[in-house]
Scaffold this active site. Structure first.
Site, PDB file in Angstrom:
ATOM      1  N   CYS A   7       1.019  -1.346   0.090  1.00  0.00           N
ATOM      2  CA  CYS A   7      -0.060   0.017   0.060  1.00  0.00           C
ATOM      3  C   CYS A   7       0.714   1.360  -0.002  1.00  0.00           C
ATOM      4  CB  CYS A   7      -0.936   0.179   1.278  1.00  0.00           C
ATOM      5  SG  CYS A   7      -1.816   1.472   1.491  1.00  0.00           S
ATOM      6  N   CYS A  10       0.723   3.249   3.265  1.00  0.00           N
ATOM      7  CA  CYS A  10       1.516   2.476   4.311  1.00  0.00           C
ATOM      8  C   CYS A  10       2.873   2.741   4.095  1.00  0.00           C
ATOM      9  CB  CYS A  10       1.351   1.021   4.322  1.00  0.00           C
ATOM     10  SG  CYS A  10      -0.384   0.498   4.936  1.00  0.00           S
ATOM     11  N   HIS A  49      -3.373   0.683   8.459  1.00  0.00           N
ATOM     12  CA  HIS A  49      -3.997   0.025   7.182  1.00  0.00           C
ATOM     13  C   HIS A  49      -5.184  -0.558   7.460  1.00  0.00           C
ATOM     14  CE1 HIS A  49      -4.078  -1.113   2.988  1.00  0.00           C
ATOM     15  NE2 HIS A  49      -4.442  -2.326   3.293  1.00  0.00           N
ATOM     16  N   HIS A 103      -8.974   7.256   3.672  1.00  0.00           N
ATOM     17  CA  HIS A 103      -8.351   8.688   3.751  1.00  0.00           C
ATOM     18  C   HIS A 103      -9.402   9.513   3.712  1.00  0.00           C
ATOM     19  CE1 HIS A 103      -8.061   6.765  -0.240  1.00  0.00           C
ATOM     20  NE2 HIS A 103      -8.323   8.073  -0.793  1.00  0.00           N
ATOM     21  N   HIS A 105     -10.418  13.164   2.029  1.00  0.00           N
ATOM     22  CA  HIS A 105      -9.774  14.549   1.371  1.00  0.00           C
ATOM     23  C   HIS A 105     -10.430  15.733   1.558  1.00  0.00           C
ATOM     24  CE1 HIS A 105      -9.167  11.894  -2.545  1.00  0.00           C
ATOM     25  NE2 HIS A 105      -9.854  11.013  -1.838  1.00  0.00           N
TER      26      HIS A 105
END
Ligand code: AMP
Ligand code: ZN
Length: 116
Positions: A7, A10, A49, A103, A105
C-alpha cells in the site's frame, strides 16, 4: 486485496523522514494530493492500514474521529476555514476509491460543485 506491504499510503506512513508529509502524529498524517482537484487538496490518512470501512468498528472510532479533528486543523493552516471546504471519504467502486486505505480528502480554495 491490497495488503499493507503493497500500500502506497502505508509506505508513506512508514517513511518518517518523508518531506512531503505536512503533518504527522501517532494516529495519522497529511499529504497534498498528487493530482489536486482544487487549490487546496490534502489527504488526511490514518497510519493504520484498514482495507475497507467494513472493518471499522468501535476500536477504530478514536482514530477515525481524529481524522476530522486534524482536517479542521489543516483547513485552518491552509486558510480555508472561513471560505469553506469539503471533506470526502470514498469507499468502494461506485465512489471511485482508488487506494484501499481510508483517507479523508480536504478540498477547498474554490467554489466546489454539487456533490454527485
Ligand atoms: P481515492 O480515489 O479516494 O482513493 O483517492 C486517492 C487519491 O490519492 C487520489 O486523489 C490520488 O490523486 C491520490 N494519490 C495517489 N497516490 C498519491 C501519492 N503518492 N501522494 C499523494 N496523493 C496520492
Ligand atoms: Zn495502507
Amino acid at each position: 486485496m491490497t495488503t499493507a506491504t503493497q500500500c502506497i499510503f502505508c509506505s508513506i506512513a512508514r517513511d518518517t523522514a518523508n518531506p512531503d508529509v505536512l503533518y504527522r502524529d501517532d494516529r495519522c498524517f497529511v499529504v497534498r494530493d498528487i493530482n489536486p482537484k482544487s487549490p487546496v487538496h490534502l489527504l488526511v490518512i490514518p497510519n493504520m492500514h484498514i482495507a475497507s470501512l467494513a472493518y471499522v468498528g468501535p476500536g477504530q472510532v478514536p482514530v477515525m474521529g481524529h481524522l476530522f479533528v486534524v482536517a479542521e486543523e489543516m483547513a485552518r493552516r491552509e486558510n480555508v476555514t472561513l471560505s469553506g471546504y469539503r471533506l470526502t471519504l470514498n469507499q468502494g467502486p461506485d465512489a471511485q476509491q482508488t487506494i484501499a486505505h481510508p483517507h479523508v480528502h480536504l478540498m477547498g480554495g474554490r467554489q466546489l460543485g454539487d456533490m454527485g
